[in-house]
Design a protein around this motif. Structure first.
Motif, PDB file in Angstrom:
ATOM      1  N   THR A   1      -9.901   2.521   8.456  1.00 27.41           N
ATOM      2  CA  THR A   1      -9.687   3.087   7.123  1.00 27.41           C
ATOM      3  C   THR A   1      -8.876   2.140   6.251  1.00 27.41           C
ATOM      4  OG1 THR A   1      -9.754   5.355   7.988  1.00 27.41           O
ATOM      5  CG2 THR A   1      -8.680   5.029   5.854  1.00 27.41           C
ATOM      6  N   THR A   2      -7.892   1.482   6.852  1.00 26.11           N
ATOM      7  CA  THR A   2      -6.963   0.641   6.098  1.00 26.11           C
ATOM      8  C   THR A   2      -7.526  -0.740   5.789  1.00 26.11           C
ATOM      9  OG1 THR A   2      -5.143   1.789   7.201  1.00 26.11           O
ATOM     10  CG2 THR A   2      -4.604  -0.271   6.083  1.00 26.11           C
TER      11      THR A   2
ATOM     12  N   SER B   1      -1.020   0.568   8.300  1.00 23.64           N
ATOM     13  CA  SER B   1      -1.928   1.624   8.758  1.00 23.64           C
ATOM     14  C   SER B   1      -1.203   2.738   9.500  1.00 23.64           C
ATOM     15  CB  SER B   1      -3.004   1.025   9.663  1.00 23.64           C
ATOM     16  OG  SER B   1      -2.414   0.385  10.792  1.00 23.64           O
TER      17      SER B   1
ATOM     18  N   LEU C   1       0.856  -1.177   0.000  1.00 21.30           N
ATOM     19  CA  LEU C   1       0.000   0.000   0.000  1.00 21.30           C
ATOM     20  C   LEU C   1       0.892   1.227   0.000  1.00 21.30           C
ATOM     21  CD1 LEU C   1      -2.804  -0.735   2.605  1.00 21.30           C
ATOM     22  CD2 LEU C   1      -3.002  -0.797   0.141  1.00 21.30           C
ATOM     23  N   GLU C   2       0.324   2.361  -0.374  1.00 22.47           N
ATOM     24  CA  GLU C   2       1.088   3.585  -0.277  1.00 22.47           C
ATOM     25  C   GLU C   2       1.434   3.861   1.188  1.00 22.47           C
ATOM     26  OE1 GLU C   2      -0.901   6.789  -2.110  1.00 22.47           O
ATOM     27  OE2 GLU C   2      -0.953   5.861  -4.087  1.00 22.47           O
TER      28      GLU C   2
ATOM     29  N   SER D   1      -9.573  -5.475  -0.090  1.00 24.46           N
ATOM     30  CA  SER D   1      -9.830  -5.378  -1.528  1.00 24.46           C
ATOM     31  C   SER D   1      -8.617  -5.850  -2.322  1.00 24.46           C
ATOM     32  CB  SER D   1     -10.174  -3.926  -1.888  1.00 24.46           C
ATOM     33  OG  SER D   1     -10.348  -3.789  -3.273  1.00 24.46           O
ATOM     34  N   GLU D   2      -7.427  -5.489  -1.875  1.00 27.84           N
ATOM     35  CA  GLU D   2      -6.203  -5.903  -2.558  1.00 27.84           C
ATOM     36  C   GLU D   2      -5.972  -7.407  -2.438  1.00 27.84           C
ATOM     37  OE1 GLU D   2      -1.517  -5.042  -1.884  1.00 27.84           O
ATOM     38  OE2 GLU D   2      -2.800  -3.294  -2.139  1.00 27.84           O
TER      39      GLU D   2
ATOM     40  N   PRO E   1     -10.466  -2.059   4.766  1.00 25.13           N
ATOM     41  CA  PRO E   1     -11.118  -2.319   3.470  1.00 25.13           C
ATOM     42  C   PRO E   1     -10.142  -2.271   2.295  1.00 25.13           C
ATOM     43  CG  PRO E   1     -12.381  -0.733   4.777  1.00 25.13           C
ATOM     44  CD  PRO E   1     -11.061  -0.896   5.457  1.00 25.13           C
ATOM     45  N   LEU E   2      -9.137  -1.408   2.380  1.00 22.86           N
ATOM     46  CA  LEU E   2      -8.158  -1.322   1.294  1.00 22.86           C
ATOM     47  C   LEU E   2      -7.340  -2.607   1.198  1.00 22.86           C
ATOM     48  CD1 LEU E   2      -6.884   2.339   1.932  1.00 22.86           C
ATOM     49  CD2 LEU E   2      -8.675   1.567   0.344  1.00 22.86           C
ATOM     50  N   LEU E   3      -6.867  -3.090   2.346  1.00 20.70           N
ATOM     51  CA  LEU E   3      -6.103  -4.337   2.351  1.00 20.70           C
ATOM     52  C   LEU E   3      -6.956  -5.508   1.885  1.00 20.70           C
ATOM     53  CD1 LEU E   3      -4.054  -4.080   5.684  1.00 20.70           C
ATOM     54  CD2 LEU E   3      -3.151  -4.050   3.369  1.00 20.70           C
TER      55      LEU E   3
END
Length: 497
Positions: free
Chosen positions: A68-69, A168, A3-4, A75-76, A71-73
């Motif tokens: 916040t983090t 995160s 992730l960024e 999805s990836e 859902p991003l993880l």
């Protein structure tokens, strides 16, 4: 997985020496030997405690970043996870090979499978300590330099998320919140005084995140969820209103198979101090605590059994009520007489009372009985006439004394509060003994025929109406910490002295 980089402002926001959110009167750091003995300290820690979280602003920052983090993880990770799930299904359904033959390949697939980041429980990693901070400066330095790493843990492969703190940007905050909680709970003081941590033993402080624990699966079921290495458990709640904390029994009856196990898995100084807890006497209550907003519950794992709180009353069936009444030394005589009369009487009141037997139930009871006594037994016999019906304290409070209801529920109430579940990993079978297929053991001393009689503190009016949720969005959310003692050397050498 990549992730960024997390927001640099979040990293800069952390200051371990800040007093923001730290109680004004924290447990003082001290030199070993300058205060109470470790045995005395452990006796005091044995009673579970609830208190305001020591780093509430820090914890709020952690939760915001994690939520916040995640859902991003997730999805990836989803494409790779779906791919492996498909291979797992195909392998399980494939003909021509036994489950035992498929097991190694299935294990490899599970190990390669990304975690379910949106599941209720995640393992965030461990803080490994080879020494205990002796001063406030030492603690600040430790918070600034310690790292979280993946260690052996009891959580399944699908709960493994040790990458989440760094992804995160919360690693430093989690370390701060965790170690400050141990300090506020008095656990660092005990660890300094006991001298456990050193050449032979290290601490593995295992951190879990329950984004949504729920209230059903273990509600009202006493258990141990650790495996015999854990000294302390801390639960840092994320609650916007006061809630009920876990129910617990302090100094419960020991279980031989578990005692055999911890005799080899825990440091001898701790086991010696645990002997002081065993001197506290038999428990008389199933206790609970009220957790303040963003509060903490801490306890000594080997000093208690605990359960997700059962918000209502304990229940039993009318058939078991009748068994209890018949067998009780003070109630049995009245019960037998009342049963004889019940079968040959008409109702005391109502239309049918004039078309059945010439005498009502109360009329046929001894004239020496007071009216209240007759009324109580009529109610009890009416209940017993419906054997499958559930009965609880509100139904029985006008018929039986409070202590009698406690005894009834302790002997014939829900199994979850009358026995304890101990994981198979935390049980060692003494030589020549047969291992129980399940881990439930009754709450009774080895020489006793009946369970301990325990009242429920949760039955008091101020706690019965209290929610067990209270978190953001109505969830039951918290961080769980297991403070484990792990041998640096082989187990036999670590406990040699």
């Amino acid at each position: 997985m990549h992730l960024e980089s997390p927001d640099q402002e979040r990293k800069a926001a952390h200051d371990p020496s800040s007093t923001e959110g730290v109680p004004q009167t924290p447990v003082p750091l001290g030199v070993r030997g300058s205060g109470p003995s470790s045995r005395t300290l452990l006796q005091a820690l044995a009673q579970p405690k609830a208190f305001e979280g020591p780093r509430v602003p820090v914890q709020e920052r952690i939760v915001e970043a994690l939520e916040t983090t995640l859902p991003l993880l997730d999805s990836e990770a989803k494409p790779r996870r779906d791919e492996i799930d498909g291979k797992i299904r195909e392998l399980r359904l494939a003909p021509g090979r036994s489950a035992q033959e498929k097991a190694p390949e299935l294990a490899e697939l599970e190990a390669a499978r990304p975690p379910d980041y949106l599941r209720g429980l995640l393992y965030l990693g461990s803080i490994v300590l080879t020494e205990v901070p002796a001063t406030e400066e030492d603690l600040v330095r430790l918070i600034s330099t310690a790292t979280m790493e993946a260690t052996d843990n009891s959580q399944g492969s699908r709960a493994q998320a040790p990458d989440l703190p760094r992804a995160s940007g919360t690693e430093r905050d989690i370390i701060d919140n965790t170690l400050r909680t141990m300090e506020a709970a008095g656990q660092l003081e005990y660890l300094r005084e006991s001298g456990i941590v050193g050449p032979a033993w290290k601490l593995v402080v295992e951190v879990h995140y329950y984004s949504d624990r729920g209230t059903i699966s273990t509600a009202g079921s006493l258990h141990k969820d650790t495996e015999g290495q854990t000294l302390f458990v801390n639960l840092n709640y994320i609650n916007s209103e006061p809630i009920m904390g876990p129910e617990y029994v302090v100094n419960p009856p020991t279980v031989a198979e578990h005692e055999e196990h911890i005799g080899n898995s825990l440091p001898k100084p701790f086991l010696s101090d645990l002997g002081g807890v065993r001197e506290l006497g038999d428990p008389t209550t199933i206790g609970t605590t009220e957790v303040p907003v963003n509060g903490v519950v801490s306890f000594v794992d080997e000093a208690v059994h605990h359960a997700t709180p059962l918000t209502g009353h304990r229940t039993t069936t009318a058939a078991k009520l009748q068994t209890y009444l018949r067998g009780d030394p003070t109630l049995g005589g009245d019960c037998r007489l009342a049963e004889d009369v019940w079968g040959n009487s008409r109702p005391t009141d109502g239309f049918l009372s004039w078309f059945t037997s010439p005498k009502s139930f109360r009329d046929q009871l001894p004239s020496s009985w007071e009216p209240d006594r007759k009324a109580r037994w009529e109610t009890l016999m009416d209940l017993c006439s419906r054997p499958t019906e559930e009965v609880s304290r509100p139904v029985l409070k006008d018929c039986l004394e409070s202590g009698q209801i406690d005894e009834l529920m302790s002997r014939y109430g829900p199994e979850g509060l009358n026995s304890v579940n101990i994981p198979h990993q935390a049980r060692t079978v003494p030589q020549g003994a047969e291992k129980k297929p399940t881990g439930r053991y009754p709450l009774r001393r080895p020489e006793a025929e009946q369970n301990l009689t325990l009242s429920r503190r949760a039955s008091s009016p101020d706690l019965l109406g209290k929610s067990v949720l209270g978190g953001v969005g109505g969830k039951r959310s918290f961080f769980r910490t297991w403070v484990r003692a792990v041998p640096v050397k082989p187990q036999s050498e670590a406990n040699a002295k």
